[in-house]
Design a protein around this motif. Structure first.
Motif, PDB file in Angstrom:
ATOM      1  N   THR B 307      39.400 102.443  16.364  1.00 60.20           N
ATOM      2  CA  THR B 307      39.674 102.448  14.937  1.00 60.20           C
ATOM      3  C   THR B 307      38.636 101.589  14.210  1.00 60.20           C
ATOM      4  OG1 THR B 307      42.053 102.715  15.299  1.00 60.20           O
ATOM      5  CG2 THR B 307      41.370 101.785  13.184  1.00 60.20           C
ATOM      6  N   VAL B 308      38.025 102.181  13.210  1.00 62.70           N
ATOM      7  CA  VAL B 308      37.030 101.452  12.418  1.00 62.70           C
ATOM      8  C   VAL B 308      37.738 100.433  11.522  1.00 62.70           C
ATOM      9  CG1 VAL B 308      35.317 101.753  10.558  1.00 62.70           C
ATOM     10  CG2 VAL B 308      35.395 103.365  12.505  1.00 62.70           C
ATOM     11  N   PHE B 309      37.109  99.274  11.322  1.00 60.66           N
ATOM     12  CA  PHE B 309      37.663  98.269  10.415  1.00 60.66           C
ATOM     13  C   PHE B 309      37.208  98.559   8.994  1.00 60.66           C
ATOM     14  CE2 PHE B 309      37.589  95.805  14.418  1.00 60.66           C
ATOM     15  CZ  PHE B 309      38.929  95.428  14.448  1.00 60.66           C
ATOM     16  N   GLU B 310      38.092  98.383   8.060  1.00 58.91           N
ATOM     17  CA  GLU B 310      37.783  98.586   6.647  1.00 58.91           C
ATOM     18  C   GLU B 310      36.628  97.656   6.248  1.00 58.91           C
ATOM     19  OE1 GLU B 310      38.733  96.309   3.903  1.00 58.91           O
ATOM     20  OE2 GLU B 310      37.652  97.701   2.574  1.00 58.91           O
ATOM     21  N   GLY B 311      35.638  98.242   5.623  1.00 64.57           N
ATOM     22  CA  GLY B 311      34.533  97.439   5.087  1.00 64.57           C
ATOM     23  C   GLY B 311      33.623  96.818   6.132  1.00 64.57           C
ATOM     24  N   CYS B 312      33.625  97.371   7.307  1.00 64.45           N
ATOM     25  CA  CYS B 312      32.856  96.742   8.388  1.00 64.45           C
ATOM     26  C   CYS B 312      32.029  97.797   9.115  1.00 64.45           C
ATOM     27  CB  CYS B 312      33.831  96.065   9.345  1.00 64.45           C
ATOM     28  SG  CYS B 312      33.040  95.316  10.775  1.00 64.45           S
ATOM     29  N   PRO B 313      30.731  97.830   8.876  1.00 67.85           N
ATOM     30  CA  PRO B 313      29.892  98.871   9.492  1.00 67.85           C
ATOM     31  C   PRO B 313      29.898  98.775  11.018  1.00 67.85           C
ATOM     32  CG  PRO B 313      28.547  97.182   8.413  1.00 67.85           C
ATOM     33  CD  PRO B 313      29.970  96.885   8.064  1.00 67.85           C
ATOM     34  N   VAL B 314      29.813  99.934  11.655  1.00 66.50           N
ATOM     35  CA  VAL B 314      29.778  99.993  13.117  1.00 66.50           C
ATOM     36  C   VAL B 314      28.325 100.029  13.567  1.00 66.50           C
ATOM     37  CG1 VAL B 314      30.382 101.385  15.130  1.00 66.50           C
ATOM     38  CG2 VAL B 314      31.995 101.184  13.205  1.00 66.50           C
ATOM     39  N   ARG B 315      28.000  99.147  14.487  1.00 69.90           N
ATOM     40  CA  ARG B 315      26.624  99.054  14.991  1.00 69.90           C
ATOM     41  C   ARG B 315      26.592  99.399  16.477  1.00 69.90           C
ATOM     42  NH1 ARG B 315      27.508  94.572  11.468  1.00 69.90           N
ATOM     43  NH2 ARG B 315      28.556  93.605  13.239  1.00 69.90           N
ATOM     44  N   PRO B 316      25.462  99.889  16.945  1.00 67.37           N
ATOM     45  CA  PRO B 316      25.357 100.162  18.383  1.00 67.37           C
ATOM     46  C   PRO B 316      25.418  98.857  19.172  1.00 67.37           C
ATOM     47  CG  PRO B 316      23.238 100.491  17.294  1.00 67.37           C
ATOM     48  CD  PRO B 316      24.224 100.231  16.214  1.00 67.37           C
ATOM     49  N   PRO B 317      25.867  98.935  20.396  1.00 65.99           N
ATOM     50  CA  PRO B 317      26.037  97.721  21.190  1.00 65.99           C
ATOM     51  C   PRO B 317      24.699  97.150  21.658  1.00 65.99           C
ATOM     52  CG  PRO B 317      26.546  99.632  22.521  1.00 65.99           C
ATOM     53  CD  PRO B 317      26.291 100.142  21.140  1.00 65.99           C
ATOM     54  N   VAL B 318      24.697  95.870  21.883  1.00 70.14           N
ATOM     55  CA  VAL B 318      23.525  95.174  22.382  1.00 70.14           C
ATOM     56  C   VAL B 318      23.199  95.603  23.808  1.00 70.14           C
ATOM     57  CG1 VAL B 318      22.701  92.891  23.078  1.00 70.14           C
ATOM     58  CG2 VAL B 318      23.848  93.195  20.858  1.00 70.14           C
ATOM     59  N   LEU B 319      24.246  95.749  24.627  1.00 73.01           N
ATOM     60  CA  LEU B 319      24.051  96.073  26.043  1.00 73.01           C
ATOM     61  C   LEU B 319      24.139  97.568  26.290  1.00 73.01           C
ATOM     62  CD1 LEU B 319      26.242  93.362  27.797  1.00 73.01           C
ATOM     63  CD2 LEU B 319      23.824  93.252  27.156  1.00 73.01           C
ATOM     64  N   GLU B 320      23.469  97.996  27.340  1.00 69.29           N
ATOM     65  CA  GLU B 320      23.516  99.424  27.659  1.00 69.29           C
ATOM     66  C   GLU B 320      24.241  99.726  28.962  1.00 69.29           C
ATOM     67  OE1 GLU B 320      19.924 101.667  27.223  1.00 69.29           O
ATOM     68  OE2 GLU B 320      19.350 100.474  25.465  1.00 69.29           O
ATOM     69  N   ALA B 321      24.709  98.710  29.649  1.00 68.56           N
ATOM     70  CA  ALA B 321      25.406  98.926  30.928  1.00 68.56           C
ATOM     71  C   ALA B 321      26.601  99.862  30.731  1.00 68.56           C
ATOM     72  CB  ALA B 321      25.878  97.599  31.505  1.00 68.56           C
ATOM     73  N   GLN B 322      27.014 100.523  31.780  1.00 67.80           N
ATOM     74  CA  GLN B 322      28.125 101.468  31.665  1.00 67.80           C
ATOM     75  C   GLN B 322      29.188 101.214  32.725  1.00 67.80           C
ATOM     76  OE1 GLN B 322      29.370 103.529  29.651  1.00 67.80           O
ATOM     77  NE2 GLN B 322      27.745 103.220  28.146  1.00 67.80           N
ATOM     78  N   PRO B 323      30.431 101.160  32.327  1.00 67.31           N
ATOM     79  CA  PRO B 323      31.501 101.015  33.312  1.00 67.31           C
ATOM     80  C   PRO B 323      31.763 102.347  34.011  1.00 67.31           C
ATOM     81  CG  PRO B 323      32.427 101.276  31.145  1.00 67.31           C
ATOM     82  CD  PRO B 323      30.934 101.294  30.972  1.00 67.31           C
ATOM     83  N   ILE B 324      32.664 102.319  34.943  1.00 64.11           N
ATOM     84  CA  ILE B 324      33.036 103.527  35.687  1.00 64.11           C
ATOM     85  C   ILE B 324      33.926 104.400  34.816  1.00 64.11           C
ATOM     86  CG2 ILE B 324      34.270 104.354  37.732  1.00 64.11           C
ATOM     87  CD1 ILE B 324      33.529 101.524  38.958  1.00 64.11           C
ATOM     88  N   VAL B 325      33.478 105.591  34.518  1.00 62.09           N
ATOM     89  CA  VAL B 325      34.215 106.492  33.630  1.00 62.09           C
ATOM     90  C   VAL B 325      34.826 107.619  34.455  1.00 62.09           C
ATOM     91  CG1 VAL B 325      34.034 107.981  31.603  1.00 62.09           C
ATOM     92  CG2 VAL B 325      32.589 105.953  31.792  1.00 62.09           C
ATOM     93  N   ALA B 326      35.915 108.140  33.962  1.00 64.06           N
ATOM     94  CA  ALA B 326      36.595 109.242  34.657  1.00 64.06           C
ATOM     95  C   ALA B 326      35.649 110.416  34.819  1.00 64.06           C
ATOM     96  CB  ALA B 326      37.806 109.684  33.852  1.00 64.06           C
ATOM     97  N   ARG B 327      35.755 111.072  35.945  1.00 67.11           N
ATOM     98  CA  ARG B 327      34.905 112.236  36.187  1.00 67.11           C
ATOM     99  C   ARG B 327      35.317 113.360  35.240  1.00 67.11           C
ATOM    100  NH1 ARG B 327      37.355 111.092  41.793  1.00 67.11           N
ATOM    101  NH2 ARG B 327      38.879 110.674  40.185  1.00 67.11           N
TER     102      ARG B 327
END
Lengths: 327, 327, 327, 327
Positions: B307-327
């Motif tokens: 959920t986006v916060f009111e009045g708060c721009p969303v920025r890309p993350p600093v890190l690029e690592a990836q957790p284990i995601v469902a297949r």
């Protein structure tokens, strides 16, 4: 206490204890107790009768409450396998000189009203009007989430006589209490048709009287929850005994009294008994873990009070032995 | 991932995460979900706002739903110890050049609206209008029998920055995930004020965004029951992940999505963390039992949506690592 | 019963009740009870001392059993925030003319032995030797799956005096029982540091004596299971009261007696109390749901028996009021 | 999908599914899984065979593991009512041209080895050596606290054929899945003798093969606990599916794979089916809540893998319809 061999081919085929018909003085008060508090489902409510069932039951009713103004039990209901069993049963009762009359009953069709050897009123039917089970309608589950009727438990003035009557009808002994007299005598018997510990049980006492109707819940947490709900909704005085564990049948139990004093047990955790070589479990009257594997001793009322059957005189018990009563 | 020492004497005293304010498109649909299904209690319903609380909560609200037509998070709410803490907080935010404005809020009096270092909207108050807890009103417990709000979990574009901000405010690190880079970096942090595993958690991702609000139930059986209830009431599509067990925090969890997509976790079984020498638990990003001690892998939506916060721009993350995601 | 305002900045910072030191007559019998039956974990066993902890605890011990041949309580243990708190505490006790001595204790380093206002022996430490929590080692969870120590409950000869002493130390009142005298007087108080209902409680009675140590379990099913296990393993006589629900603290409880008569409560389901505006819950002595929301009345032993503190004379209570005792 | 009427007077009286005989490659590994982790009781261990039972079972064994080095199922075991049923059965199989041979088996005496219509190996016996049930020996209950065997579930290449064979033997249909073809065809059937949802079930697939043996636990919390225990003891890869709820039979389930790949389901919460007018519940193959009332979709392995029966060739299934498989 002559242990008789089980009868695997009885004269007619009773499948299980299926319902109980109770007289009450105020249907609104009964509904508040059974429906609003315990969470039973209402299949039908007429001006003077409330038909209740548990969440897994497709049967139209397992508890029938009739506003008769008398705190009586009008019938213990049993389901037989097929219509022909009703005719076989009618002949069998007649041949023994026992009362037996075929009538029509709403929702259960042709019904045989009969009396057992001690005079307890029975009603046998083959097919009940069936509805959808609410077992998967989880949004409707309330209170104790009672799933179904499990058994009927009665005082009898003569345990040996009651045992023999139901043994002849194919009820199989699963557990019993022995007075340790010489010769030994039954103090209490648990007997089954449907494959768990009991459909009916008898204990020595002024009888015949209904001790309780036993309603099955899936887990002990359901029983703890109904303790909380009863206490919160003003029914703490209706909690007569428990929660606790019986040695007998391994039951986790709570005994409650409804607004007319009828005793309703919520119970769970017994076991399968379908094998024909299943040996009855023997308990002695003096074994404290028989009645109470753990938990507080039962109050006096639990040993002494019960619901009188309509048209059935109460006689003093044959035996005088006494179980362990709460101080 | 410089682990900073905990701050035991913070500039003002936040006691715990206390509530969340969410925008919804249809209050009736929200009420059906939160109240009729999950079983939350309604403290107050106005034309455009629904104030909800759990069964142990005396606070007027822990979830506030405002029919704004926008699926936003308007504020993360925190309870401070006393009125003076609001003034201290106002100064502290101002000194850091962060937005901070004192307003009056219904039911919570003087309230400080502020932004944290990443721009997330906060509201701090000292005293909320209090009602009787329903903890002993067992007849009212429904659905998941949610007891109270437990924590807020957010995506942040910069975990280290979020960690440092809340560490300065006295939030203590209890568990964290390390990328195993050289030097090591935080992938996620769990931080607490009230003495269990978390009041707030941050995970690396496009942010800031609210990942979920975590609601506490007493037992895992309550969570199983709500699975049954949701499936029975037509909310099976709203069950996003679980039930399962996280390694992190030992939580037994179910993640659901409300009708506007806000994620609500029901969770239980973490542990006490009040000792000052409590060492944070370290997990590595590659440890499969970190996210899923057992249970199915999390779906992609669980990793990506929030959920986006009111009045708060969303920025890309600093890190690029990836957790284990469902297949 | 002057209710004093809570002290939010106490002279030194006690974090929580952390352990209890008990004298026993036969360590093997104690081990059979606490470890083989209740399922507590053994951190260390020396020739004459057994150090036990619950499954979530990292602390070296929460129950210490010393084979002294005397059924005494040697100390109530508390964790303070940092080493300096021990020095502050030493000064504070000395300034009040109370006994206070700094010693070294195995596994907990510098330890302040002190006496409270009524003479109860305390031991305060800042840092205990810590081990891995067994919370995720589910294969080791046995019996009641006790998670951690929760609280200490004592008889005191003067509830008002005990209340004031601990109130000064920052313990906050969460619930209390009022005699309804004019002026009203405390019959019992529940006070907390760690954010749930209590770290310590006091009840009017011949004292000071330890009433029980309260051990926390995650669910009521764990408590039901330990009832079954105790009954199966020959400990049915050690089950003194319960299971049942207190009105006070909403606790689901079982009170047991160890082989030396020390009372151990297993309990669960209280609530969060961290808000500074949390109002204490008032109960009257005559309210039957105070002690027993539901369940059998407590036996006489539960009201009368307790563990004497080493070096602390037992005095008759100031008040003569009587709670509702089992018939 | 001709639904045939139930047979209430079968040619011989099978009481229930009673055991399964499986080949394994390493008895020590099997024991670690079934005993140390799942908590099953060992009745007897010989050099090459392990006899296991659940906590309520008096039977000598419900799972027999033979170290044959082959991951096969050697027999599905059924209990008949009396010795004469074995003779009746021998004649009945012979009359149908099916293999049937009377042998002696340890602990179960005279045993009829036979093949059903699809070639599945059966062993029938009347009386098994019986021991004390451990149901009240709560100190021995471990892991999943498995109470007893409940059912056998198989792939069959011809569901209609398997249905008819067991229907003739008095197994009664309780639930089924319909392909919705014209005319409709069975995709899967659940059939019972002992009065709950099933003793045996068949699903369309390459067969005959054993899909799983179903073991009954008293509560869903036992199943959650075994998830934790398995994950903690290094068996997380052996958890194939669940926990979850089937629509079919209302089962709460966990499917595991033993070290040889045999599938063991722990399950609970089905319902009573003893009434003769009990109508089978119909499900369509496309109904997503049939397989998964809630929970993650089943993995491919769950649909495709199974244990081959000794001496019984696997044939492709008659039907080509496909259920909903996990993405």
């Amino acid at each position: 206490m002559p242990l008789k061999p089980p009868v695997f081919n009885p004269p007619f085929n009773i499948l299980r204890a299926s319902h109980v018909v109770l007289g009450v003085s105020d249907l609104a008060a009964s509904r508040a107790f059974y429906v609003d508090c315990l969470g039973m489902l209402v299949t039908e409510a007429t001006k003077d009768t409330l038909y209740l069932r548990g969440i897994e039951e497709r049967n139209h009713h397992s508890i029938v409450l009739r506003e008769t103004g008398e705190s009586l039990c009008y019938a213990l209901g049993y389901n037989v396998a097929e219509e022909e069993d009703l005719d076989r049963a009618a002949k069998w009762f007649a041949a023994r000189g026992l009362s037996a009359k075929m009538v029509e009953r709403p929702h259960q069709g042709r019904t045989l009203l009969a009396r057992d050897a001690r005079g307890m009123p029975l009603e046998l039917y083959a097919t009940m009007w069936r509805d959808m089970s609410a077992i998967r309608k989880y949004g409707l589950h309330r209170g104790a989430r009672i799933q179904r009727i499990d058994h009927l438990n009665c005082f009898t003035d003569d345990v040996q006589s009651s045992f023999e009557f139901y043994n002849d009808l194919g009820f199989r002994l699963t557990e019993y209490t022995d007075t340790e007299d010489v010769p030994p005598q039954f103090w209490a018997v648990w007997m089954q048709r449907k494959g768990n510990v009991h459909d009916i049980a008898f204990t020595n006492g002024a009888g015949p009287r209904l001790h309780h109707v036993g309603m099955w819940t899936a887990t002990s947490l359901d029983i703890l929850h109904i303790c909380d709900v009863m206490a919160a909704m003003g029914y703490v005085q209706n909690m007569e005994r428990g929660p606790g564990r019986h040695g007998i049948s391994n039951a986790f139990f709570l005994y409650t009294r409804d607004p007319d004093g009828h005793r309703v047990e919520m119970f769970t955790s017994d076991y399968l008994t379908v094998d024909h070589d299943n040996e009855p479990v023997r308990w002695t009257l003096r074994d404290p873990q028989r009645q109470t594997f753990w938990g507080h001793p039962a109050p006096k009322s639990w040993f002494e009070e019960g619901t009188v059957f309509e048209g059935c005189p109460v006689r003093p018990p044959v035996l005088e032995a006494q179980p362990i009563v709460a101080r």
